[in-house]
Design a protein around this motif. Structure first.
Motif, PDB file in Angstrom:
ATOM      1  N   GLU A  28      -1.584   2.648   3.831  1.00  0.00           N
ATOM      2  CA  GLU A  28      -1.967   4.005   3.456  1.00  0.00           C
ATOM      3  C   GLU A  28      -2.198   4.149   1.955  1.00  0.00           C
ATOM      4  OE1 GLU A  28      -2.539   6.274   5.772  1.00  0.00           O
ATOM      5  OE2 GLU A  28      -2.013   4.765   7.281  1.00  0.00           O
ATOM      6  N   ARG A  29      -1.867   3.106   1.186  1.00  0.00           N
ATOM      7  CA  ARG A  29      -1.998   3.209  -0.269  1.00  0.00           C
ATOM      8  C   ARG A  29      -2.970   2.159  -0.797  1.00  0.00           C
ATOM      9  NH1 ARG A  29       4.276   4.085  -2.324  1.00  0.00           N
ATOM     10  NH2 ARG A  29       4.523   6.199  -1.475  1.00  0.00           N
TER      11      ARG A  29
ATOM     12  N   TYR B  14       3.736  -4.959  -6.676  1.00  0.00           N
ATOM     13  CA  TYR B  14       4.731  -5.878  -6.101  1.00  0.00           C
ATOM     14  C   TYR B  14       6.082  -5.188  -5.914  1.00  0.00           C
ATOM     15  CZ  TYR B  14       8.188  -9.658  -6.020  1.00  0.00           C
ATOM     16  OH  TYR B  14       9.248 -10.474  -5.702  1.00  0.00           O
ATOM     17  N   ASN B  15       6.583  -4.546  -6.955  1.00  0.00           N
ATOM     18  CA  ASN B  15       7.929  -3.955  -6.904  1.00  0.00           C
ATOM     19  C   ASN B  15       8.020  -2.798  -5.922  1.00  0.00           C
ATOM     20  OD1 ASN B  15       9.054  -5.711  -8.818  1.00  0.00           O
ATOM     21  ND2 ASN B  15       8.388  -4.438 -10.531  1.00  0.00           N
ATOM     22  N   GLN B  16       6.969  -1.971  -5.861  1.00  0.00           N
ATOM     23  CA  GLN B  16       7.049  -0.777  -5.025  1.00  0.00           C
ATOM     24  C   GLN B  16       6.602  -1.024  -3.585  1.00  0.00           C
ATOM     25  OE1 GLN B  16       5.502   2.795  -6.756  1.00  0.00           O
ATOM     26  NE2 GLN B  16       6.587   2.500  -8.679  1.00  0.00           N
ATOM     27  N   SER B  17       6.129  -2.226  -3.293  1.00  0.00           N
ATOM     28  CA  SER B  17       5.754  -2.552  -1.904  1.00  0.00           C
ATOM     29  C   SER B  17       6.930  -3.133  -1.117  1.00  0.00           C
ATOM     30  CB  SER B  17       4.589  -3.543  -1.887  1.00  0.00           C
ATOM     31  OG  SER B  17       3.430  -2.966  -2.431  1.00  0.00           O
ATOM     32  N   LYS B  18       7.994  -3.541  -1.822  1.00  0.00           N
ATOM     33  CA  LYS B  18       9.136  -4.151  -1.123  1.00  0.00           C
ATOM     34  C   LYS B  18       9.780  -3.170  -0.146  1.00  0.00           C
ATOM     35  CE  LYS B  18      10.322  -6.999  -5.145  1.00  0.00           C
ATOM     36  NZ  LYS B  18      11.348  -7.235  -6.180  1.00  0.00           N
ATOM     37  N   GLY B  19       9.900  -1.916  -0.575  1.00  0.00           N
ATOM     38  CA  GLY B  19      10.593  -0.939   0.262  1.00  0.00           C
ATOM     39  C   GLY B  19       9.897  -0.631   1.560  1.00  0.00           C
ATOM     40  N   PHE B  20       8.568  -0.855   1.624  1.00  0.00           N
ATOM     41  CA  PHE B  20       7.830  -0.530   2.850  1.00  0.00           C
ATOM     42  C   PHE B  20       8.129  -1.510   3.970  1.00  0.00           C
ATOM     43  CE2 PHE B  20       3.871  -0.660   5.439  1.00  0.00           C
ATOM     44  CZ  PHE B  20       3.935   0.628   5.925  1.00  0.00           C
ATOM     45  N   ALA B  21       8.649  -2.695   3.608  1.00  0.00           N
ATOM     46  CA  ALA B  21       8.906  -3.727   4.624  1.00  0.00           C
ATOM     47  C   ALA B  21       9.869  -3.221   5.696  1.00  0.00           C
ATOM     48  CB  ALA B  21       9.451  -4.992   3.968  1.00  0.00           C
ATOM     49  N   SER B  22      10.970  -2.578   5.275  1.00  0.00           N
ATOM     50  CA  SER B  22      11.954  -2.108   6.259  1.00  0.00           C
ATOM     51  C   SER B  22      11.356  -1.040   7.163  1.00  0.00           C
ATOM     52  CB  SER B  22      13.201  -1.574   5.540  1.00  0.00           C
ATOM     53  OG  SER B  22      12.865  -0.485   4.710  1.00  0.00           O
ATOM     54  N   THR B  23      10.503  -0.176   6.590  1.00  0.00           N
ATOM     55  CA  THR B  23       9.829   0.845   7.398  1.00  0.00           C
ATOM     56  C   THR B  23       8.909   0.193   8.428  1.00  0.00           C
ATOM     57  OG1 THR B  23       9.880   2.391   5.543  1.00  0.00           O
ATOM     58  CG2 THR B  23       8.297   2.850   7.305  1.00  0.00           C
ATOM     59  N   TYR B  24       8.187  -0.829   8.001  1.00  0.00           N
ATOM     60  CA  TYR B  24       7.227  -1.508   8.884  1.00  0.00           C
ATOM     61  C   TYR B  24       7.934  -2.231  10.027  1.00  0.00           C
ATOM     62  CZ  TYR B  24       3.465  -4.626  10.339  1.00  0.00           C
ATOM     63  OH  TYR B  24       2.519  -5.310  11.080  1.00  0.00           O
TER      64      TYR B  24
ATOM     65  N   HIS C 258      -8.537  -3.672   6.190  1.00  0.00           N
ATOM     66  CA  HIS C 258      -9.951  -3.914   5.851  1.00  0.00           C
ATOM     67  C   HIS C 258     -10.321  -3.364   4.471  1.00  0.00           C
ATOM     68  CE1 HIS C 258     -10.756  -3.977  10.491  1.00  0.00           C
ATOM     69  NE2 HIS C 258     -10.155  -5.069  10.065  1.00  0.00           N
ATOM     70  N   GLN C 259      -9.426  -3.511   3.497  1.00  0.00           N
ATOM     71  CA  GLN C 259      -9.735  -3.122   2.129  1.00  0.00           C
ATOM     72  C   GLN C 259     -10.686  -4.149   1.517  1.00  0.00           C
ATOM     73  OE1 GLN C 259      -6.254  -2.212  -0.198  1.00  0.00           O
ATOM     74  NE2 GLN C 259      -5.319  -1.000   1.417  1.00  0.00           N
ATOM     75  N   LEU C 260     -11.776  -3.679   0.951  1.00  0.00           N
ATOM     76  CA  LEU C 260     -12.861  -4.544   0.527  1.00  0.00           C
ATOM     77  C   LEU C 260     -12.842  -4.760  -0.981  1.00  0.00           C
ATOM     78  CD1 LEU C 260     -15.688  -2.979   2.706  1.00  0.00           C
ATOM     79  CD2 LEU C 260     -14.196  -4.896   3.270  1.00  0.00           C
TER      80      LEU C 260
ATOM     81  N   PHE D  91      -4.861   0.182  -4.025  1.00  0.00           N
ATOM     82  CA  PHE D  91      -4.273  -0.392  -5.234  1.00  0.00           C
ATOM     83  C   PHE D  91      -4.272   0.602  -6.392  1.00  0.00           C
ATOM     84  CE2 PHE D  91      -4.454  -2.858  -9.177  1.00  0.00           C
ATOM     85  CZ  PHE D  91      -3.316  -3.631  -9.018  1.00  0.00           C
ATOM     86  N   THR D  92      -5.220   1.527  -6.429  1.00  0.00           N
ATOM     87  CA  THR D  92      -5.273   2.509  -7.511  1.00  0.00           C
ATOM     88  C   THR D  92      -4.029   3.385  -7.545  1.00  0.00           C
ATOM     89  OG1 THR D  92      -6.584   3.894  -6.011  1.00  0.00           O
ATOM     90  CG2 THR D  92      -7.780   2.647  -7.673  1.00  0.00           C
ATOM     91  N   TRP D  93      -3.328   3.464  -6.441  1.00  0.00           N
ATOM     92  CA  TRP D  93      -2.085   4.255  -6.431  1.00  0.00           C
ATOM     93  C   TRP D  93      -1.045   3.604  -7.349  1.00  0.00           C
ATOM     94  CZ3 TRP D  93       3.099   4.159  -5.389  1.00  0.00           C
ATOM     95  CH2 TRP D  93       3.721   5.381  -5.145  1.00  0.00           C
ATOM     96  N   TYR D  94      -1.057   2.261  -7.415  1.00  0.00           N
ATOM     97  CA  TYR D  94      -0.118   1.533  -8.270  1.00  0.00           C
ATOM     98  C   TYR D  94      -0.738   1.269  -9.651  1.00  0.00           C
ATOM     99  CZ  TYR D  94       1.485   0.427  -3.536  1.00  0.00           C
ATOM    100  OH  TYR D  94       1.877   0.501  -2.237  1.00  0.00           O
ATOM    101  N   ASN D  95      -2.006   0.866  -9.627  1.00  0.00           N
ATOM    102  CA  ASN D  95      -2.783   0.635 -10.846  1.00  0.00           C
ATOM    103  C   ASN D  95      -2.198  -0.445 -11.747  1.00  0.00           C
ATOM    104  OD1 ASN D  95      -5.168   1.265 -12.146  1.00  0.00           O
ATOM    105  ND2 ASN D  95      -4.170   2.650 -13.592  1.00  0.00           N
ATOM    106  N   GLU D  96      -1.365  -1.313 -11.194  1.00  0.00           N
ATOM    107  CA  GLU D  96      -0.776  -2.409 -11.956  1.00  0.00           C
ATOM    108  C   GLU D  96      -0.210  -3.415 -10.970  1.00  0.00           C
ATOM    109  OE1 GLU D  96       2.663  -3.171 -15.395  1.00  0.00           O
ATOM    110  OE2 GLU D  96       2.632  -1.333 -14.227  1.00  0.00           O
ATOM    111  N   ILE D  97      -0.403  -4.683 -11.236  1.00  0.00           N
ATOM    112  CA  ILE D  97       0.035  -5.726 -10.307  1.00  0.00           C
ATOM    113  C   ILE D  97       1.551  -5.717 -10.145  1.00  0.00           C
ATOM    114  CG2 ILE D  97       0.203  -8.236 -10.025  1.00  0.00           C
ATOM    115  CD1 ILE D  97      -2.602  -8.468 -11.162  1.00  0.00           C
ATOM    116  N   THR D  98       2.281  -5.633 -11.250  1.00  0.00           N
ATOM    117  CA  THR D  98       3.748  -5.649 -11.171  1.00  0.00           C
ATOM    118  C   THR D  98       4.269  -4.457 -10.380  1.00  0.00           C
ATOM    119  OG1 THR D  98       3.910  -6.816 -13.277  1.00  0.00           O
ATOM    120  CG2 THR D  98       5.877  -5.669 -12.515  1.00  0.00           C
ATOM    121  N   LYS D  99       3.693  -3.288 -10.621  1.00  0.00           N
ATOM    122  CA  LYS D  99       4.120  -2.084  -9.905  1.00  0.00           C
ATOM    123  C   LYS D  99       3.807  -2.213  -8.412  1.00  0.00           C
ATOM    124  CE  LYS D  99       3.749   2.953 -10.014  1.00  0.00           C
ATOM    125  NZ  LYS D  99       3.070   4.115 -10.646  1.00  0.00           N
TER     126      LYS D  99
END
Length: 646
Positions: free
Chosen positions: A64-65, A77-87, A182-184, A67-75
């Motif tokens: 649902e997000r 990575y760090n903010q995608s960890k929490g979605f794993a438990s939800t998934y 399917h993000q292009l 990459f522009t929502w994070y706008n930084e590679i480090t961010k």
């Protein structure tokens, strides 16, 4: 230009993943060039791709997000960890919560890795092994699972020749994987620029710096535009003086910080209260389920007792047995005629005893079947009750933790209010102020502050832009040096699919570096200028070209967007994938079993020596609707397997 050495996956083991109902353990051999997991929709094919990426990176990308929502590679990575438990929460049951894990064996060049990660432990590893042809990495027994994960990231980053582990996570998510979202790349400038710096830049550290500068530029540019909008808006409000004041009277920075901190804690408390309410609802749902299953269990026990008692009291009827009736009639005639009838009495006794024994055995067998069935149902209900009780216990713990957090925040709010009552009251009162003279001055001061901040943002934006332009020169040089290799690779893949002349070129703008696409000398700037299947498979071609250019070998994960394919393009797509697999790279793909032409073409080229087909039906169960089409599904599997074996 082989800059990196990316992982080549050889084996995946999945343990206690509840979605795959047919087995508690999957041991998947991925040593062939192409591995295809094929099956009907909704069975967990896309989840398999996600599992592999989670095992390697510790994250699950939120579909649902962008990459522009994070706008930084480090961010990212760090903010995608929490979605794993939800998934994974809905895909792993409470029974398997602690047991579920994935093990991945892969190589980076001649270095062999083995890692095991629990599905709810994104920052931990349960197992980490690394061995070279000359030595094995010795892991201390005192290391925690978190220590193992940090050691893995350090070794991995060094071996693949990147500057930071989060750069690999980014590339794995947006280049080495074409997933169900399917993000292009072609039409996502924020992602494309980062990819280009990593692939065509001088080194990974420069790419990290470009990522930092791009984030800063976007921030200053956004601030500049927002401040200009605020100035215009505030001037309009000043002209219409009857509108509400939008600025703070006081210049006391410390007091403003107190007010904002107080506001932040209140908003945070409201968020936690919403979470608490959610947990309470979920706990009640568990109670309702437990109560419902308990009632069902009670009804089944009553039925069980009734059948059991019936089995003890059942009488076996004899009066309708034709042989008994015949013997009784013969007996009556002999008695009337004064003839001997001992033989009839003996035959009657034997018949009755035999029938009773047969009837009793049949009835006992029927009762046993009924009682066994009820036993199984009771066992299943008991398991469901235990499952919901386990979930309830976990939710209660999470609820209690949120209550503790809420108490801490409430104490902080109380302390701030007690120590700063007058300041909070004064600032709040000013926001409601309608004194026109103060109001006009407040607007004028606000416009002055916005103008100064806008000028500052403009200056900072220009400085960062100058640094970006220096890096863009480096990127241009890297692209030019690789162009003679990269463009033919991309053109071969894209033209083999599309059948048209295609070209790409590097372009830069204030929004960043990008690749522009030209088809038949016509630039396709927007995604809608191509059909859905053209967009998807041209983007896959780009990813394959980037992979082939940047590394000797790698594994490409593809959740095949076969539903978008025109019939005319199915075999072309299969050939394009097969061509990539010939270039010392591997493909792990999922596909709908009804996309037979793509898979048949792929199987025809690769054969059994280079391709393996895994049936999704070996992992999980078909739905009722799918079971009705099981013969057609089996036929589709057989057709592909026939092509593999020809």
């Amino acid at each position: 230009m082989k800059k990196f050495i990316f992982p080549t996956i050889e084996k995946v083991q999945i343990s206690h993943f509840s979605l795959y109902k047919r087995t508690d353990f999957l041991d998947i051999d991925l040593t062939k060039d192409v591995f295809c997991l094929a099956g009907a929709n909704g069975l967990g094919k896309s989840t398999f791709i996600t599992i592999i990426n989670f095992g390697l990176t510790g994250i699950v990308k939120n579909p649902e997000r962008r990459f522009t929502w994070y706008n930084e590679i480090t961010k990212f990575y760090n903010q995608s960890k929490g979605f794993a438990s939800t998934y994974f929460d809905g895909r792993v049951s409470e029974d398997d919560y602690e047991l579920a894990e994935v093990t991945i064996e892969f190589t980076i060049g001649d270095i062999k890795y083995t890692i095991t990660r629990g599905f709810f432990e994104p920052d931990e590893l349960r197992l980490f092994k690394r061995s070279t042809p000359t030595e094995d990495l010795i892991v201390s027994n005192e290391m925690t699972t978190s220590d193992l994960n940090e050691l893995y990231k350090t070794c991995f980053t060094k071996d693949v020749k990147l500057a930071h582990f989060d750069q690999f996570v980014f590339l794995q998510s947006f280049v080495f994987t074409f997933d169900e979202s399917h993000q292009l790349l072609f039409w996502d400038e924020s992602v494309m620029e980062r990819v280009l710096y990593l692939v065509f830049g001088v080194d990974a550290d420069k790419a990290k710096l470009a990522d930092k500068y791009r984030k800063e530029f976007n921030k200053h540019d956004s601030d500049f535009r927002n401040l200009q909008w605020q100035i215009t808006k505030t001037r309009n409000e000043l002209n219409g003086i009857m509108k509400s004041v939008n600025a703070s009277k006081t210049d006391d920075t410390e007091n403003i910080q107190i007010y904002e901190e107080h506001k932040f804690f209140i908003e945070k408390t409201e968020e936690i209260n919403l979470e608490i309410d959610k947990k309470i609802i979920e706990i009640k749902e568990c109670d309702l389920n437990i109560s419902d299953f308990s009632l069902k269990a009670s009804a089944l026990r009553s039925e069980y007792e009734s059948i059991f008692n019936k089995s003890l009291k059942e009488d076996i009827p004899l009066e309708r047995n034709s042989e008994v009736i015949k013997i009784l009639n013969d007996l009556k005639l002999r008695i009337y005629s004064s003839k001997e009838f001992d033989d009839l009495i003996q035959a009657l006794v034997s018949l009755i005893e035999g029938q009773k024994k047969d009837e009793e055995e049949k009835q006992e067998e029927e009762y046993f079947k009924q009682l066994t069935s009820l036993d199984l149902k009771l066992s299943d209900i008991s398991h469901q009750i235990a499952n919901f009780q386990s979930r309830k216990d976990r939710l209660i713990q999470e609820h209690d933790h949120l209550m503790s957090e809420n108490k801490v925040l409430s104490d902080k709010i109380y302390d701030i209010e007690k120590a700063n009552e007058e300041v909070l009251r004064r600032i709040h009162k000013f926001k409601q102020e309608n004194d026109y003279s103060n109001l006009i001055k407040g607007y004028e001061d606000q416009i002055s502050r916005y103008s100064a901040q806008k000028d500052e943002s403009s200056t900072k934006r220009s400085l960062v832009r100058d640094e970006l332009q220096k890096l863009e020169k480096v990127l241009n040089q890297g692209y030019i040096s690789a162009e003679s290799d990269f463009i033919p690779i991309f053109n071969d893949y894209a033209k083999s699919f599309l059948g048209l002349d295609i070209s790409i070129e590097l372009s830069t703008s204030t929004r960043g570096a990008n690749l522009s696409l030209n088809i038949q000398n016509s630039r396709r700037k927007d995604a809608f200028q191509l059909s859905e299947s053209q967009r998807y498979f041209i983007d896959i071609a780009l990813r394959m070209a980037l992979i082939e250019l940047s590394t000797e070998s790698a594994t490409f994960l593809v959740d095949t967007p076969e539903g978008s394919l025109d019939i005319a393009y199915e075999s072309r797509a299969g050939k394009m994938l097969a061509d990539f697999a010939k270039s010392n790279h591997k493909i792990i793909m999922t596909a709908n079993i009804n996309s037979s032409q793509l898979l048949i073409e792929l199987a025809s080229i690769c054969k059994i020596e280079r391709m393996s087909l895994e049936r999704m039906t070996n992992w999980t169960l078909l739905s009722d609707v799918q079971q009705q089409e099981s013969e057609r599904i089996e036929e589709a599997y057989s057709n592909i397997e026939t092509k593999l074996g020809e």
